[in-house]
Design an enzyme around this catalytic site. Structure first.
Site, PDB file in Angstrom:
ATOM      1  N   LYS A 169       0.815  -1.225   0.000  1.00 27.20           N
ATOM      2  CA  LYS A 169       0.000   0.000   0.000  1.00 27.20           C
ATOM      3  C   LYS A 169       0.851   1.278   0.000  1.00 27.20           C
ATOM      4  O   LYS A 169       0.404   2.328  -0.436  1.00 27.20           O
ATOM      5  CB  LYS A 169      -0.947   0.030   1.205  1.00 27.20           C
ATOM      6  CG  LYS A 169      -2.091  -0.970   1.137  1.00 27.20           C
ATOM      7  CD  LYS A 169      -3.279  -0.385   0.438  1.00 27.20           C
ATOM      8  CE  LYS A 169      -4.567  -1.187   0.531  1.00 27.20           C
ATOM      9  NZ  LYS A 169      -4.535  -2.576   0.887  1.00 27.20           N
ATOM     10  N   SER A 188      -8.746   1.607   8.506  1.00 31.31           N
ATOM     11  CA  SER A 188      -8.153   1.185   9.775  1.00 31.31           C
ATOM     12  C   SER A 188      -6.975   0.268   9.484  1.00 31.31           C
ATOM     13  O   SER A 188      -6.337  -0.257  10.365  1.00 31.31           O
ATOM     14  CB  SER A 188      -9.194   0.456  10.630  1.00 31.31           C
ATOM     15  OG  SER A 188      -9.768  -0.571   9.870  1.00 31.31           O
ATOM     16  N   GLU A 198      -9.300 -13.846  -4.110  1.00 28.94           N
ATOM     17  CA  GLU A 198     -10.020 -13.179  -3.025  1.00 28.94           C
ATOM     18  C   GLU A 198     -10.553 -14.208  -2.035  1.00 28.94           C
ATOM     19  O   GLU A 198     -10.581 -15.405  -2.319  1.00 28.94           O
ATOM     20  CB  GLU A 198     -11.148 -12.303  -3.576  1.00 28.94           C
ATOM     21  CG  GLU A 198     -12.244 -13.068  -4.280  1.00 28.94           C
ATOM     22  CD  GLU A 198     -13.268 -12.155  -4.936  1.00 28.94           C
ATOM     23  OE1 GLU A 198     -13.268 -10.947  -4.669  1.00 28.94           O
ATOM     24  OE2 GLU A 198     -14.072 -12.675  -5.719  1.00 28.94           O
ATOM     25  N   GLY A 218     -16.085 -13.740   0.469  1.00 30.12           N
ATOM     26  CA  GLY A 218     -16.478 -12.503  -0.203  1.00 30.12           C
ATOM     27  C   GLY A 218     -16.021 -12.497  -1.635  1.00 30.12           C
ATOM     28  O   GLY A 218     -15.088 -11.804  -2.005  1.00 30.12           O
ATOM     29  N   ASP A 267     -17.121 -11.258  -4.372  1.00 29.72           N
ATOM     30  CA  ASP A 267     -17.770 -10.268  -5.241  1.00 29.72           C
ATOM     31  C   ASP A 267     -16.951 -10.007  -6.506  1.00 29.72           C
ATOM     32  O   ASP A 267     -17.519  -9.777  -7.575  1.00 29.72           O
ATOM     33  CB  ASP A 267     -17.976  -8.948  -4.488  1.00 29.72           C
ATOM     34  CG  ASP A 267     -16.654  -8.357  -4.035  1.00 29.72           C
ATOM     35  OD1 ASP A 267     -16.055  -8.932  -3.114  1.00 29.72           O
ATOM     36  OD2 ASP A 267     -16.210  -7.348  -4.616  1.00 29.72           O
ATOM     37  N   SER A 271       1.244  -9.830  -0.391  1.00 25.96           N
ATOM     38  CA  SER A 271       0.896  -8.403  -0.355  1.00 25.96           C
ATOM     39  C   SER A 271       1.257  -7.690   0.934  1.00 25.96           C
ATOM     40  O   SER A 271       1.418  -6.470   0.941  1.00 25.96           O
ATOM     41  CB  SER A 271      -0.591  -8.235  -0.661  1.00 25.96           C
ATOM     42  OG  SER A 271      -1.358  -9.057   0.196  1.00 25.96           O
TER      43      SER A 271
HETATM   44  C1  PLP Z   1      -5.234  -3.655   0.702  1.00 28.63           C
HETATM   45  C2  PLP Z   1      -4.635  -4.995   0.722  1.00 28.63           C
HETATM   46  C3  PLP Z   1      -4.987  -5.975  -0.230  1.00 28.63           C
HETATM   47  C4  PLP Z   1      -6.039  -5.741  -1.285  1.00 28.63           C
HETATM   48  O1  PLP Z   1      -5.654  -4.732  -2.177  1.00 28.63           O
HETATM   49  P1  PLP Z   1      -6.686  -4.039  -3.153  1.00 28.63           P
HETATM   50  O2  PLP Z   1      -5.888  -3.028  -3.883  1.00 28.63           O
HETATM   51  O3  PLP Z   1      -7.775  -3.430  -2.317  1.00 28.63           O
HETATM   52  O4  PLP Z   1      -7.239  -5.101  -4.032  1.00 28.63           O
HETATM   53  C5  PLP Z   1      -4.326  -7.193  -0.191  1.00 28.63           C
HETATM   54  N1  PLP Z   1      -3.405  -7.470   0.756  1.00 28.63           N
HETATM   55  C6  PLP Z   1      -3.049  -6.558   1.688  1.00 28.63           C
HETATM   56  C7  PLP Z   1      -2.028  -6.936   2.683  1.00 28.63           C
HETATM   57  C8  PLP Z   1      -3.654  -5.293   1.710  1.00 28.63           C
HETATM   58  O5  PLP Z   1      -3.303  -4.403   2.634  1.00 28.63           O
END
Ligand code: PLP
Length: 322
Positions: free
Chosen positions: A56, A81, A207, A211, A213, A307
């Site tokens: 992020k 959050s 996902e 969820g 979606d 991620s």
């Molecule tokens: C926000 C986040 C996601 C999902 O990312 P999107 O851009 O909303 O699809 C996946 N893994 C982590 C660790 C995140 O913080």
């Protein structure tokens, strides 16, 4: 109807330049054990080692870097959050602008403290009585702040795409790439990089099963809204894809897969035991799905984006005890 200006791979490249010297070029890790198990060659892009612990930071920093001098003076506002809040707070600090984060009163104390630690102002709201979007909009209007959403914004999406760009730069073309999916900022950015750098690569979003979606939207061709799903993957508890992220996902992604909470725990255990990495539940979506499509991966070069790694350690231990 106004046509949206969707980001392109050129925007991912521009984002990569802005992030130089600020974002970590995260490591690409491998596991012989896993390769033998899957009969594939797997490359993990480890965004759990990104600044503030998740990808992020990339999108937040890219978006804030593009602010005009006037926008910088007013500062940024975000409601979250989770990891987006910390990405915005850290980026604002690095760029020397004020940040306000709107968080629910019952947000984990640790996350509130981390966000304040980066120098952001935290505004609490009652998630059962107040509308956070209205609060965010109100702050933006009254104080001249610019609202940056967690995924549905071209600059955020372009920034997130720099992780996959680095992965291809390091390991070359891949046959398959798996990335976690919440609102689609990461997946859409990854898609732009993939179609530019490895056009033949099969790209999957993953996902939480509770969820799906994104999967429903992908197959129906229209954005499906759901209630906040109950899952341990708190980074992907989104209710719908975005108006910018969806068209790119629909155009450039091959399919959307899902993983159950039990499969996420199993993948997190593998990361901890075999690779000595703490990965948050959402960060384990890619590996959890790879194990389900093993047959398709035989003899292939496979990329998996981890991620993030932000998980409360006592909660992590509880999950590992399951
Ligand atoms: C926000 C986040 C996601 C999902 O990312 P999107 O851009 O909303 O699809 C996946 N893994 C982590 C660790 C995140 O913080």
């Amino acid at each position: 109807m106004t046509t949206l200006q969707l980001p392109t791979y050129a925007d991912v490249e521009a984002a990569a330049k802005r992030l130089e010297g600020y974002a970590n070029r995260t490591p690409v890790n491998t596991s012989r054990t896993l390769d033998e198990r899957l009969g594939a060659k797997v490359f993990f892009k480890c965004e759990n080692f990104q600044r503030m612990g998740a990808f992020k930071f990339r999108g937040a920093f890219n978006a804030l870097s593009k602010f005009t001098p006037e926008q910088r003076k007013g500062g940024v506002v975000a409601f979250s959050s989770g990891n987006h809040a910390q990405g915005i707070a850290l980026s604002a600090k690095l760029l020397g602008m004020p940040a306000t984060i709107v968080m629910p009163q019952d947000a984990p104390a640790l996350k509130v403290a981390a966000t304040k630690g980066y120098g952001a102002t935290v505004v609490m709201y009652d998630r059962y009585k107040e509308d956070r979007e209205a609060i965010g909009r109100d702050l933006a209007e009254k104080h001249g702040m610019t609202l940056i959403p967690p995924y549905d914004h071209p600059d955020v999406m372009a920034g997130q795409g720099t992780a996959a760009r680095e992965l291809f730069d390091e390991v070359g073309p891949l046959d398959v790439l798996l990335a976690p999916l919440g609102g689609g900022g990461l997946l859409s950015g990854t898609a732009l990089a993939t179609r530019a750098l490895a056009p033949q690569c099969r790209l999957y979003g993953v996902e939480p099963e509770a969820g799906n979606d994104g999967q429903q939207s992908f197959h129906s061709g229209a954005i499906v809204h759901i209630d906040t799903p109950k899952t341990i993957a708190d980074g992907a508890q989104t209710q719908h894809l975005g108006q910018y992220t969806f068209p790119i996902i629909r155009r450039d992604v091959n399919d959307i897969l899902t993983a159950s909470d039990a499969q996420l725990v199993e993948a997190m255990r593998f990361f901890a035991e075999r690779m000595k990495m703490i990965v948050e539940p959402t960060g384990a979506l890619g590996l959890a799905a790879a194990q389900q499509i093993q047959d398709q991966l035989k003899g292939k070069r496979v990329g998996i984006i981890i991620s993030g790694g932000n998980v409360d350690i006592s909660w992590f231990c509880e999950l590992m005890g399951r």
